[in-house]
Design an enzyme around this catalytic site. Sequence first.
Site, PDB file in Angstrom:
ATOM      1  N   GLN A 194       1.053  -0.943  -0.511  1.00  0.00           N
ATOM      2  CA  GLN A 194      -0.016   0.547  -0.343  1.00  0.00           C
ATOM      3  C   GLN A 194       0.653   0.970  -0.114  1.00  0.00           C
ATOM      4  O   GLN A 194       0.748   2.364  -0.690  1.00  0.00           O
ATOM      5  CB  GLN A 194      -1.112  -0.375   1.505  1.00  0.00           C
ATOM      6  CG  GLN A 194      -2.392  -1.106   1.595  1.00  0.00           C
ATOM      7  CD  GLN A 194      -3.164  -0.811   2.241  1.00  0.00           C
ATOM      8  OE1 GLN A 194      -3.031   0.205   3.392  1.00  0.00           O
ATOM      9  NE2 GLN A 194      -3.830  -2.278   2.184  1.00  0.00           N
TER      10      GLN A 194
ATOM     11  N   ILE B 261       3.854   1.329  -1.276  1.00  0.00           N
ATOM     12  CA  ILE B 261       4.750   1.767  -2.122  1.00  0.00           C
ATOM     13  C   ILE B 261       3.929   2.448  -3.667  1.00  0.00           C
ATOM     14  O   ILE B 261       4.634   2.969  -4.374  1.00  0.00           O
ATOM     15  CB  ILE B 261       5.062   0.090  -2.829  1.00  0.00           C
ATOM     16  CG1 ILE B 261       6.375   1.041  -3.941  1.00  0.00           C
ATOM     17  CG2 ILE B 261       4.386  -0.574  -3.656  1.00  0.00           C
ATOM     18  CD1 ILE B 261       7.567   0.880  -2.733  1.00  0.00           C
TER      19      ILE B 261
ATOM     20  N   GLU C 137      14.607  -1.325  -0.585  1.00  0.00           N
ATOM     21  CA  GLU C 137      14.031  -1.814   0.535  1.00  0.00           C
ATOM     22  C   GLU C 137      15.338  -3.499   0.831  1.00  0.00           C
ATOM     23  O   GLU C 137      16.170  -3.501   0.211  1.00  0.00           O
ATOM     24  CB  GLU C 137      12.778  -2.624   0.093  1.00  0.00           C
ATOM     25  CG  GLU C 137      12.150  -3.805   0.300  1.00  0.00           C
ATOM     26  CD  GLU C 137      11.235  -4.120  -0.448  1.00  0.00           C
ATOM     27  OE1 GLU C 137      10.423  -3.712  -1.512  1.00  0.00           O
ATOM     28  OE2 GLU C 137      10.549  -4.601   0.810  1.00  0.00           O
TER      29      GLU C 137
ATOM     30  N   SER D  21      16.566  -6.318   0.533  1.00  0.00           N
ATOM     31  CA  SER D  21      16.611  -6.705  -0.343  1.00  0.00           C
ATOM     32  C   SER D  21      16.547  -9.173  -0.554  1.00  0.00           C
ATOM     33  O   SER D  21      17.274  -9.778   0.483  1.00  0.00           O
ATOM     34  CB  SER D  21      17.799  -7.165  -1.759  1.00  0.00           C
ATOM     35  OG  SER D  21      18.072  -7.875  -2.510  1.00  0.00           O
TER      36      SER D  21
ATOM     37  N   ARG E  40      -3.528   8.203   4.416  1.00  0.00           N
ATOM     38  CA  ARG E  40      -3.638   6.851   5.329  1.00  0.00           C
ATOM     39  C   ARG E  40      -3.958   7.270   7.013  1.00  0.00           C
ATOM     40  O   ARG E  40      -4.006   5.663   7.605  1.00  0.00           O
ATOM     41  CB  ARG E  40      -2.526   6.225   4.833  1.00  0.00           C
ATOM     42  CG  ARG E  40      -1.839   5.994   3.411  1.00  0.00           C
ATOM     43  CD  ARG E  40      -2.902   5.061   2.856  1.00  0.00           C
ATOM     44  NE  ARG E  40      -2.071   4.900   1.603  1.00  0.00           N
ATOM     45  CZ  ARG E  40      -2.999   3.626   0.314  1.00  0.00           C
ATOM     46  NH1 ARG E  40      -3.755   2.691   1.018  1.00  0.00           N
ATOM     47  NH2 ARG E  40      -2.281   3.329  -0.728  1.00  0.00           N
TER      48      ARG E  40
HETATM   49  C1  LIG Z   1      -8.745   4.150   1.202  1.00  0.00           C
HETATM   50  C2  LIG Z   1      -7.335   3.241   0.115  1.00  0.00           C
HETATM   51  C3  LIG Z   1      -8.120   2.593  -1.421  1.00  0.00           C
HETATM   52  C4  LIG Z   1      -7.552   2.547  -2.085  1.00  0.00           C
HETATM   53  N1  LIG Z   1      -7.950   1.342  -3.102  1.00  0.00           N
HETATM   54  C5  LIG Z   1      -6.681   1.128  -4.108  1.00  0.00           C
HETATM   55  C6  LIG Z   1      -7.792  -0.213  -4.790  1.00  0.00           C
HETATM   56  O1  LIG Z   1      -8.362  -1.003  -4.219  1.00  0.00           O
HETATM   57  N2  LIG Z   1      -6.272  -0.642  -5.754  1.00  0.00           N
HETATM   58  C7  LIG Z   1      -5.424  -0.170  -5.991  1.00  0.00           C
HETATM   59  O2  LIG Z   1      -4.392  -0.387  -7.257  1.00  0.00           O
HETATM   60  N3  LIG Z   1      -5.183   1.735  -5.387  1.00  0.00           N
HETATM   61  C8  LIG Z   1      -5.756   1.625  -3.997  1.00  0.00           C
HETATM   62  N4  LIG Z   1      -5.207   2.489  -3.063  1.00  0.00           N
HETATM   63  C9  LIG Z   1      -4.022   3.764  -3.698  1.00  0.00           C
HETATM   64  C10 LIG Z   1      -4.728   4.890  -4.797  1.00  0.00           C
HETATM   65  O3  LIG Z   1      -5.519   4.701  -5.540  1.00  0.00           O
HETATM   66  C11 LIG Z   1      -3.638   5.501  -4.912  1.00  0.00           C
HETATM   67  O4  LIG Z   1      -2.460   4.860  -5.879  1.00  0.00           O
HETATM   68  C12 LIG Z   1      -2.879   6.202  -3.501  1.00  0.00           C
HETATM   69  O5  LIG Z   1      -3.709   5.993  -2.389  1.00  0.00           O
HETATM   70  C13 LIG Z   1      -1.500   6.517  -4.032  1.00  0.00           C
HETATM   71  O6  LIG Z   1      -1.902   7.908  -4.207  1.00  0.00           O
HETATM   72  P1  LIG Z   1      -1.116   8.721  -5.453  1.00  0.00           P
HETATM   73  O7  LIG Z   1      -1.664   8.598  -6.480  1.00  0.00           O
HETATM   74  O8  LIG Z   1      -2.282  10.566  -5.349  1.00  0.00           O
HETATM   75  O9  LIG Z   1      -0.125   9.428  -4.552  1.00  0.00           O
HETATM   76  P2  LIG Z   1       1.517   9.678  -5.243  1.00  0.00           P
HETATM   77  O10 LIG Z   1       2.070   8.454  -5.834  1.00  0.00           O
HETATM   78  O11 LIG Z   1       2.175   9.737  -4.083  1.00  0.00           O
HETATM   79  O12 LIG Z   1       1.018  10.678  -6.538  1.00  0.00           O
HETATM   80  C14 LIG Z   1       1.250  12.492  -5.264  1.00  0.00           C
HETATM   81  C15 LIG Z   1       0.187  12.749  -6.300  1.00  0.00           C
HETATM   82  O13 LIG Z   1       1.169  13.311  -7.248  1.00  0.00           O
HETATM   83  C16 LIG Z   1       0.861  13.099  -8.439  1.00  0.00           C
HETATM   84  N5  LIG Z   1       0.957  12.043  -9.462  1.00  0.00           N
HETATM   85  C17 LIG Z   1       2.206  11.287  -9.053  1.00  0.00           C
HETATM   86  N6  LIG Z   1       2.447  10.474 -10.225  1.00  0.00           N
HETATM   87  C18 LIG Z   1       1.364  10.442 -11.183  1.00  0.00           C
HETATM   88  C19 LIG Z   1       1.200  10.242 -12.138  1.00  0.00           C
HETATM   89  N7  LIG Z   1       1.932   9.062 -13.018  1.00  0.00           N
HETATM   90  N8  LIG Z   1       0.470  11.268 -13.407  1.00  0.00           N
HETATM   91  C20 LIG Z   1      -0.135  11.866 -13.557  1.00  0.00           C
HETATM   92  N9  LIG Z   1       0.321  12.638 -11.324  1.00  0.00           N
HETATM   93  C21 LIG Z   1       0.691  11.885 -10.953  1.00  0.00           C
HETATM   94  C22 LIG Z   1      -0.422  13.254  -8.817  1.00  0.00           C
HETATM   95  O14 LIG Z   1      -1.076  14.422  -8.140  1.00  0.00           O
HETATM   96  C23 LIG Z   1      -0.813  12.145  -6.688  1.00  0.00           C
HETATM   97  O15 LIG Z   1      -1.986  12.774  -6.576  1.00  0.00           O
HETATM   98  C24 LIG Z   1      -6.240   3.177  -2.447  1.00  0.00           C
HETATM   99  C25 LIG Z   1      -6.073   3.741  -1.521  1.00  0.00           C
HETATM  100  C26 LIG Z   1      -7.031   4.400  -0.386  1.00  0.00           C
HETATM  101  C27 LIG Z   1      -6.299   5.713   0.222  1.00  0.00           C
END
Ligand SMILES: Cc1cc2nc3c(=O)[nH]c(=O)nc-3n(C[C@H](O)[C@H](O)[C@H](O)COP(=O)(O)OP(=O)(O)OC[C@H]3O[C@@H](n4cnc5c(N)ncnc54)[C@H](O)[C@@H]3O)c2cc1C
Length: 294
Positions: free
Chosen positions: A94, A96, A105, A107, A204
């Site tokens: 979660q 990552i 990490e 290894s 989180r």
């Molecule tokens: C309660 C909960 C349930 C979840 N359930 C699932 C699930 O069922 N399946 C699943 O696969 N995931 C799940 N996730 C993971 C979720 O979809 C996100 O991948 C995770 O929370 C990371 O969020 P993020 O991409 O905003 O964060 P980060 O990766 O830290 O990115 C931060 C911000 O940077 C920007 N960003 C980073 N990389 C990119 C990119 N390549 N393109 C565009 N913008 C970018 C975005 O604005 C992003 O919000 C869950 C998360 C939560 C909190």
Amino acid sequence: MYDVLSNIPEKTIKCLDKGHVSILDVMPRLVPEDRKTADFAIVQAARVSYGDGTKTVNEDKGLIRYLMRHKHTTPFEMIEFKFSVKMPIFIARQMIRHRTANVNEYSGRYSIMKDEFYKPEIDNIRQQSSSNKQGSGDSICETDASTFLNQLDEICEKTYTEYEKSIQNGVSREQARMLLPVNLYTEWYWKIDLHNLLHFLALRCDSHAQWEIRVFADAMLNLIKPIVPWAIEAWEDYHDHRGAMRLTRLEVDALISSFGGQSVVPLKTENKREQDESKSKAAKLGLSVGQIEK
Ligand SMILES: Cc1cc2nc3c(=O)[nH]c(=O)nc-3n(C[C@H](O)[C@H](O)[C@H](O)COP(=O)(O)OP(=O)(O)OC[C@H]3O[C@@H](n4cnc5c(N)ncnc54)[C@H](O)[C@@H]3O)c2cc1C
């Protein structure tokens, strides 16, 4: 100069049965003696864009709150934290997903994985939630919890014995680990800037996140609070996963229909700019703001 890590007496917080979060380093680590916290670096960066105008402690705090309120986020990226985290693999999976952190990490190709598995407390074996398909609800009954924990013990012991045996039989470490379950502990260094850490914590520390990852996120929040207290206070006040909330247009329309024309009490703040911003939001909802009581 003052070392901001000296604000934290205990740099490691134990998490779950065998895990931890430790804070290893911060940038800036050293701040001017009269500032004492790394909030200083946010203000310093913001002044590059806003000039040298604000100088007093109150104005510095007001500037941080203004930046947070208006999502002027880059000054918050000037602060970085390096943590050591030891957590079960299913929690690492979660974490990552937060791509803005830098990770290194332990290894399992290079080293033998340690015989360390997460075993929840008996009263923390939770039922499937009936309202949230992804979440859990209340504890299950003690008998069922006990059956589950016995199975878990058995599987951890058996798989680790088979893992060790396979390595002795010449199977590579990188393949032998396929035998191990996802409650095995792993460990990594995790470095992230304050802006992206606050995004991680908003998601989180939230009640929708799995309880086990919340333990780690809460530990990180407790570790960084004394390092950037003003930024955290502003985040608690303004983030819509914390004390604040964002309204949809439909909700705005409903509020206008229900309460338009009424008067509301003014904000509990001395900050004139924040009061003015609040008045203009109230006006959009058709509300007027009363006088501050002296
Ligand atoms: C309660 C909960 C349930 C979840 N359930 C699932 C699930 O069922 N399946 C699943 O696969 N995931 C799940 N996730 C993971 C979720 O979809 C996100 O991948 C995770 O929370 C990371 O969020 P993020 O991409 O905003 O964060 P980060 O990766 O830290 O990115 C931060 C911000 O940077 C920007 N960003 C980073 N990389 C990119 C990119 N390549 N393109 C565009 N913008 C970018 C975005 O604005 C992003 O919000 C869950 C998360 C939560 C909190």
